[in-house]
Design an enzyme around this catalytic site. Sequence first.
Site, mmCIF file in Angstrom:
data_model
loop_
_atom_site.group_PDB
_atom_site.id
_atom_site.type_symbol
_atom_site.label_atom_id
_atom_site.label_comp_id
_atom_site.label_asym_id
_atom_site.label_seq_id
_atom_site.Cartn_x
_atom_site.Cartn_y
_atom_site.Cartn_z
ATOM 1 N N CYS A 114 37.109 64.002 96.527
ATOM 2 C CA CYS A 114 36.477 65.499 97.332
ATOM 3 C C CYS A 114 35.479 66.431 96.460
ATOM 4 C CB CYS A 114 38.362 66.357 97.414
ATOM 5 S SG CYS A 114 38.369 66.133 95.184
ATOM 6 N N ASP B 217 34.038 67.032 88.004
ATOM 7 C CA ASP B 217 33.901 66.763 87.106
ATOM 8 C C ASP B 217 34.131 65.744 86.717
ATOM 9 O OD1 ASP B 217 34.809 69.365 86.044
ATOM 10 O OD2 ASP B 217 36.188 68.759 87.623
ATOM 11 N N GLU C 234 39.346 62.612 87.875
ATOM 12 C CA GLU C 234 38.364 63.777 87.992
ATOM 13 C C GLU C 234 37.929 63.501 85.896
ATOM 14 O OE1 GLU C 234 38.215 67.886 89.403
ATOM 15 O OE2 GLU C 234 40.658 67.434 88.697
ATOM 16 N N HIS D 270 31.582 79.573 90.329
ATOM 17 C CA HIS D 270 31.873 79.736 91.323
ATOM 18 C C HIS D 270 31.201 80.314 93.101
ATOM 19 C CE1 HIS D 270 35.811 79.035 89.121
ATOM 20 N NE2 HIS D 270 35.978 79.165 90.319
HETATM 21 C C1 PEP Z 1 35.634 67.911 91.199
HETATM 22 O O1 PEP Z 1 35.856 68.106 89.869
HETATM 23 O O2 PEP Z 1 35.518 67.111 92.491
HETATM 24 C C2 PEP Z 1 36.555 68.849 91.641
HETATM 25 C C3 PEP Z 1 36.283 68.765 93.673
HETATM 26 O O3 PEP Z 1 37.398 70.172 91.166
HETATM 27 P P1 PEP Z 1 36.038 71.207 91.465
HETATM 28 O O4 PEP Z 1 34.700 71.151 91.682
HETATM 29 O O5 PEP Z 1 37.078 72.434 91.809
HETATM 30 O O6 PEP Z 1 36.625 71.576 89.641
HETATM 31 MG MG MG Z 2 37.426 69.044 89.315
#
Ligand code: PEP
Ligand code: MG
Length: 756
Positions: free
Chosen positions: A671, A624, A600, A359
């Site tokens: 994303c 992910d 993902e 984070h």
């Molecule tokens: C991802 O897994 O690429 C994603 C955008 O979500 P997070 O990084 O919040 O798991």
């Molecule tokens: Mg993710």
Amino acid sequence: MLNSLRSIVQEVNSARDLGSALNIIVQRVKAVMETHVCSAYLRDGKGQYLLMATDGLNQNAVGHVSLGLGEGLVGYVAQREEPINLELATAHPKYQYFEATGEERYSSFLGVPIIHQRQVLGVLVIQQVDSRRFDEGEEAFLVTMSAQLAGVIAHAEATGVLKAMGQNAQEARFKGVAGSPGIAIGHVVVMSPAADLRGVPFRSCDDIDAELAFFQRCLGSARDDVKNLGKQLEQRLNTQERALFDAYLSMLDDASLGGEVTERIRQGVNAAYAWSEVILEHERNFSSMSDAYLRERAADIRDLGRRVLAYLQESSQQSRVFPQNAILVGEELTASMLGEVPKEQLAGLVSVQGSSNSHVAILARAMGVPTVMGAVDLPYTQISERRVIVDGYRGMLYTDPSANLLKHYEDICAEERELVKGLEALRDLPCETLDQHRVPLWVNTGLMADVVRSLERGAEGVGLYRTEIPFLLRERFPSEEEQRLIYREQLEAFAPHTVTMRTLDVGGDKSLSYFPIEEENPFLGWRGIRVTLDHPEIFLAQIRAMLKASEGLNNMRIMLPMVTSVGELESAKTLIYRAFHELVEEGYQLELPPIGVMIEVPAAVYQARELAARSDFLSVGSNDLTQYLLAVDRNNPRVADLYEPFHPAVLRALHQVVRDGHSQGASVGICGELAGDPAAAVLLMAMGYDVLSMNATNLPKVKKVIRGITLEKAEQLLDEVMAQEDAESVNRCLERGLGSGLTRLLGMPELPEVIH
Ligand code: PEP
Ligand code: MG
């Protein structure tokens, strides 16, 4: 054997410095293995393996005998990176005799490399008078011992180097993982949770009398506390238990802990650090005792230690002044620690734990703060107030940089400032290729701070709003109304642009303090949609808050994380429809928002067609997806080198998703962080991705690269890339195809040879 192994590692861990750690190793290993000699050789700055400690050879040889790689048996072990077990060492062609050691008496030899993060740090050797090959069990024991000690030695070595530097500062570098791009030059502020005995930064003190008086005052306050506590509990404790408080009081005496600390302060160390060192030493001594009662006393020492430390730190916390370019360094930096520093003074971050997808790294990228994560060997308490360079592109930290290195990085910073100025001019220009192919660039957000930066940088929408971030920053679940207000703020800020709100994605590494999830294997456990489908009350409250927030704006999309089956999508949609109809019945003027699925996990890649047929859009979560396809924990710095989004398997999955999604008429975006890499963005555009969503910092760089290329050229490059068999060839292919100017835009400054 196992017990000896454990106790040796424990003892070594408690050693004060590298020298005593090595002495403990050689003495204990020699005794446990019942051999005649045990010696430790460590690699020095010149790549020589220097005899650092021995039990059995001449002590005079310590610090004098050294061998290069491949030289003598020791150098040969280091070169081969494997044990060498000989019945008669002198008969081996590599044998080299050093008179100073007195080793001519010993026939058999077993040398084992000490390897840490692929580097041979040293060699552990045992020798014996009689000519016999060490047996398999002995060899296995020494290999295990050396593997266990490698990390401890690396840490002790780094600590020693930093301590020894003292005033004659000399450059040292530490490797971590790139957390947030950019270069920061500044001074270290060590951040530790309050009263954390292991996180006290080393500081010297000039006014020794004042420091001693301060220490006595703090001891006095702690003594009063202990007395009061004892009184309060008097009625409830028996005599034996009450005796504990007396024991505490006597430990604080000058004749006991207080005295040891006073001694260290007299040598010029500040009170908090001196106190923590003494307490930790006693705690470790008690913990390693075989008597269970005495082992328990370690907890008492720790408790007392924290109490006094709280007083010692209280005044320094209050008077904490952050330097102009503060580099926050800590064992595990948290989002709330970032909040303690005035924004304009925060230059960079370094965290010993965590990786680029933790984070704090995600927040750092959103804020544009250069960050190094997972600097596992950094003895961070030793670098308080030191000048450092944070290289957030490469994940490197340099302490006490030389004038040369400093100049080099200052030049990069100056170029960066120029680059940013140039990129600002792109803000209002469309993101389109030279042959007019338009690619919307969106941003990933989570904080209100992201919004301003995103708009400033020309974002055309939000491809991922991580709703868990406001959840993480609270002490309980936010109520439906609290959520509505937070979401409304985001939707309003971007209106009329689209905001993609992802439903709560907790679990994995994102745990809410008020909703702990403890699992052996959290990334394969209860996370994302799995949690919210099991808790419809949480899911429904969130959906209702989102829908209410979108009233009148109608610029929202809802996105579901971690979907692995069609059934999960159907269940989530049922709940969303239910919330929608209830709200409409309650009188809200709503439009049903588009509903999308994150791709993902590998299962979703293979079912992209079915998922697309049942939803309005797909969005690849490449962070992910990369972790699950390559079986590489995204948070683990040890395997960070294997986390390779340009792995052909990942690229093929990305290509397949876009084709399958489009075949069902769904829009397909991405994303994950990959979209913010300009070279990857070119490939994704060529694959046909409809939207690229990224961190605001990288958006202008991506725009710049896309505006400089034709779609046709990007498609040719994609064909070439897709024919490659490994990530390295893909990287080379991209470099060839996009030219050297890309290195700069990718934010990968060239470094002079000496620094590599
Ligand atoms: C991802 O897994 O690429 C994603 C955008 O979500 P997070 O990084 O919040 O798991
Ligand atoms: Mg993710």
